[in-house]
Design a protein around this motif. Structure first.
Motif, PDB file in Angstrom:
ATOM      1  N   ALA A 199       0.828  -1.205   0.000  1.00 23.59           N
ATOM      2  CA  ALA A 199       0.000   0.000   0.000  1.00 23.59           C
ATOM      3  C   ALA A 199       0.867   1.262   0.000  1.00 23.59           C
ATOM      4  N   GLU A 200       1.924   1.257   0.824  1.00 24.06           N
ATOM      5  CA  GLU A 200       2.839   2.403   0.859  1.00 24.06           C
ATOM      6  C   GLU A 200       3.523   2.589  -0.496  1.00 24.06           C
ATOM      7  N   ILE A 201       3.952   1.501  -1.078  1.00 22.43           N
ATOM      8  CA  ILE A 201       4.659   1.582  -2.359  1.00 22.43           C
ATOM      9  C   ILE A 201       3.736   2.099  -3.460  1.00 22.43           C
ATOM     10  N   ARG A 202       2.527   1.570  -3.511  1.00 19.01           N
ATOM     11  CA  ARG A 202       1.581   2.004  -4.552  1.00 19.01           C
ATOM     12  C   ARG A 202       1.248   3.484  -4.418  1.00 19.01           C
ATOM     13  N   GLU A 203       1.076   3.930  -3.185  1.00 21.65           N
ATOM     14  CA  GLU A 203       0.776   5.344  -2.959  1.00 21.65           C
ATOM     15  C   GLU A 203       1.932   6.229  -3.391  1.00 21.65           C
ATOM     16  N   ARG A 204       3.129   5.868  -2.989  1.00 22.92           N
ATOM     17  CA  ARG A 204       4.297   6.692  -3.286  1.00 22.92           C
ATOM     18  C   ARG A 204       4.683   6.642  -4.757  1.00 22.92           C
ATOM     19  N   MET A 205       4.366   5.567  -5.430  1.00 25.42           N
ATOM     20  CA  MET A 205       4.704   5.420  -6.849  1.00 25.42           C
ATOM     21  C   MET A 205       3.561   5.842  -7.759  1.00 25.42           C
ATOM     22  N   SER A 206       2.503   6.383  -7.216  1.00 26.26           N
ATOM     23  CA  SER A 206       1.317   6.684  -8.024  1.00 26.26           C
ATOM     24  C   SER A 206       1.562   7.764  -9.064  1.00 26.26           C
ATOM     25  N   TYR A 215       2.271  -2.700 -13.108  1.00 25.03           N
ATOM     26  CA  TYR A 215       2.316  -2.199 -11.737  1.00 25.03           C
ATOM     27  C   TYR A 215       2.589  -3.279 -10.692  1.00 25.03           C
ATOM     28  N   SER A 216       1.929  -4.409 -10.786  1.00 26.32           N
ATOM     29  CA  SER A 216       2.122  -5.457  -9.772  1.00 26.32           C
ATOM     30  C   SER A 216       3.562  -5.955  -9.785  1.00 26.32           C
ATOM     31  N   ASN A 217       4.162  -6.068 -10.962  1.00 25.88           N
ATOM     32  CA  ASN A 217       5.545  -6.530 -11.058  1.00 25.88           C
ATOM     33  C   ASN A 217       6.513  -5.473 -10.505  1.00 25.88           C
ATOM     34  N   ILE A 218       6.172  -4.208 -10.699  1.00 27.15           N
ATOM     35  CA  ILE A 218       6.999  -3.131 -10.157  1.00 27.15           C
ATOM     36  C   ILE A 218       6.977  -3.168  -8.633  1.00 27.15           C
ATOM     37  N   VAL A 219       5.802  -3.395  -8.057  1.00 23.61           N
ATOM     38  CA  VAL A 219       5.695  -3.501  -6.601  1.00 23.61           C
ATOM     39  C   VAL A 219       6.530  -4.671  -6.099  1.00 23.61           C
ATOM     40  N   ASP A 220       6.463  -5.806  -6.785  1.00 24.55           N
ATOM     41  CA  ASP A 220       7.251  -6.973  -6.375  1.00 24.55           C
ATOM     42  C   ASP A 220       8.743  -6.663  -6.392  1.00 24.55           C
ATOM     43  N   ALA A 221       9.185  -5.923  -7.405  1.00 24.37           N
ATOM     44  CA  ALA A 221      10.607  -5.587  -7.511  1.00 24.37           C
ATOM     45  C   ALA A 221      11.032  -4.694  -6.358  1.00 24.37           C
ATOM     46  N   ILE A 222      10.234  -3.708  -6.024  1.00 24.32           N
ATOM     47  CA  ILE A 222      10.578  -2.780  -4.952  1.00 24.32           C
ATOM     48  C   ILE A 222      10.585  -3.504  -3.608  1.00 24.32           C
ATOM     49  N   VAL A 223       9.580  -4.353  -3.397  1.00 30.49           N
ATOM     50  CA  VAL A 223       9.498  -5.106  -2.145  1.00 30.49           C
ATOM     51  C   VAL A 223      10.717  -6.002  -1.970  1.00 30.49           C
ATOM     52  N   GLU A 224      11.169  -6.622  -3.047  1.00 31.03           N
ATOM     53  CA  GLU A 224      12.355  -7.495  -2.948  1.00 31.03           C
ATOM     54  C   GLU A 224      13.598  -6.696  -2.568  1.00 31.03           C
ATOM     55  N   VAL A 225      13.785  -5.546  -3.196  1.00 27.90           N
ATOM     56  CA  VAL A 225      14.941  -4.724  -2.866  1.00 27.90           C
ATOM     57  C   VAL A 225      14.874  -4.235  -1.425  1.00 27.90           C
ATOM     58  N   ALA A 226      13.663  -3.984  -0.946  1.00 26.00           N
ATOM     59  CA  ALA A 226      13.504  -3.527   0.436  1.00 26.00           C
ATOM     60  C   ALA A 226      13.753  -4.654   1.440  1.00 26.00           C
ATOM     61  N   GLY A 227      13.749  -5.909   0.947  1.00 26.65           N
ATOM     62  CA  GLY A 227      14.018  -7.039   1.836  1.00 26.65           C
ATOM     63  C   GLY A 227      12.821  -7.494   2.621  1.00 26.65           C
ATOM     64  N   THR A 228      11.622  -7.223   2.120  1.00 26.98           N
ATOM     65  CA  THR A 228      10.402  -7.661   2.805  1.00 26.98           C
ATOM     66  C   THR A 228       9.609  -8.560   1.875  1.00 26.98           C
ATOM     67  N   LYS A 229       8.544  -9.141   2.416  1.00 31.49           N
ATOM     68  CA  LYS A 229       7.669  -9.997   1.631  1.00 31.49           C
ATOM     69  C   LYS A 229       6.432  -9.249   1.229  1.00 31.49           C
ATOM     70  N   ALA A 230       6.012  -9.432  -0.022  1.00 31.57           N
ATOM     71  CA  ALA A 230       4.800  -8.736  -0.524  1.00 31.57           C
ATOM     72  C   ALA A 230       3.576  -9.360   0.111  1.00 31.57           C
TER      73      ALA A 230
END
Length: 230
Positions: A199-206, A215-230
């Motif tokens: 939710a934070e990523i989608r808001e900030r990347m809007s 969009y969903s693949n972009i969120v997955d990429a950012i989450v992986e770099v952040a070291g968390t699970k989607a």
């Protein structure tokens, strides 16, 4: 200067003439517009002439400036109206940053200035004297990709690729914003540490538009770099 009370009163004859022949104040809309346009034109000519005379008939249309782009000091002499986007693309030939809408609505031209996201089509180059600017070319290169670039490749975070440079620059800056505990509109608890959530990523990347819909693949990429699970 005499006070109004000291002014002599008008005679009776003047009063009677005024009562029988009142001043006509009616004016047609057409006449009003014509007179207003003439006044504006005359004022503009006078102001322009005064400015030219006060400046000695000379005016600087360009500015010499310098900033650091991708770790390298760059010196430019640019038209004062040149945007940061055009300075990067046309003067420094860093064409990785894309011109999409040129109105600040698509995010394709996003770069980082002193670590913060900037829509480069909406800011003038001369406003960034001495700044540290990072474009997509400064994040990584073939064979030595930035983790965010590698994640976009792994998760297929792009299709046509036109918006990708702006998406990646924005993604890197987003994680820095969250790391600095900068809240967004969807942050629930402003007293707690901001978490990296979809939710934070989608808001900030809007502000970064992907017309291919990755969009969903972009969120997955950012989450992986952040070291968390989607």
């Amino acid at each position: 200067m005499p006070d109004r009370l000291d002014a002599p009163p008008c005679n009776q004859r003047e009063v009677e003439l005024h009562m029988h022949n009142p001043i006509q104040l009616e004016i047609s809309r057409r006449d009003l517009l014509i007179s207003s346009a003439a006044t504006v034109a005359a004022t503009g000519v006078a102001a322009g002439g005064a400015a030219a005379q006060s400046a000695g008939n000379t005016m600087n249309y360009t500015t010499k400036m310098s900033f650091t782009v991708n770790g390298e000091r760059r010196n430019l002499d640019v038209d004062n109206r040149t945007t940061l986007l055009d300075a990067l693309r046309e003067h420094l030939h860093l064409t990785g940053t894309k011109k999409g809408c040129d109105h600040g609505q698509c995010g394709a031209c996003t770069v980082m200035v002193d670590g913060r996201r900037v829509i480069s089509c909406l800011t003038l180059a001369v406003m960034h004297e001495g700044d540290q600017i990072t474009t997509i070319e400064g994040l990584g290169k073939p064979g030595d990709l930035h983790p965010m670039q590698a994640a976009f490749v792994k998760h297929d975070g792009f299709q046509c690729g036109y918006c990708t440079p702006g998406q990646i620059c924005s993604s890197v800056a987003v994680l820095e914003e969250i790391k600095a505990n900068v809240p967004s509109h969807v942050t629930g608890d402003l007293t707690a540490k901001v978490a990296v959530t979809p939710a934070e990523i989608r808001e900030r990347m809007s502000g970064n538009i992907c017309r291919c819909g990755a969009y969903s693949n972009i969120v997955d990429a950012i989450v992986e770099v952040a070291g968390t699970k989607a």
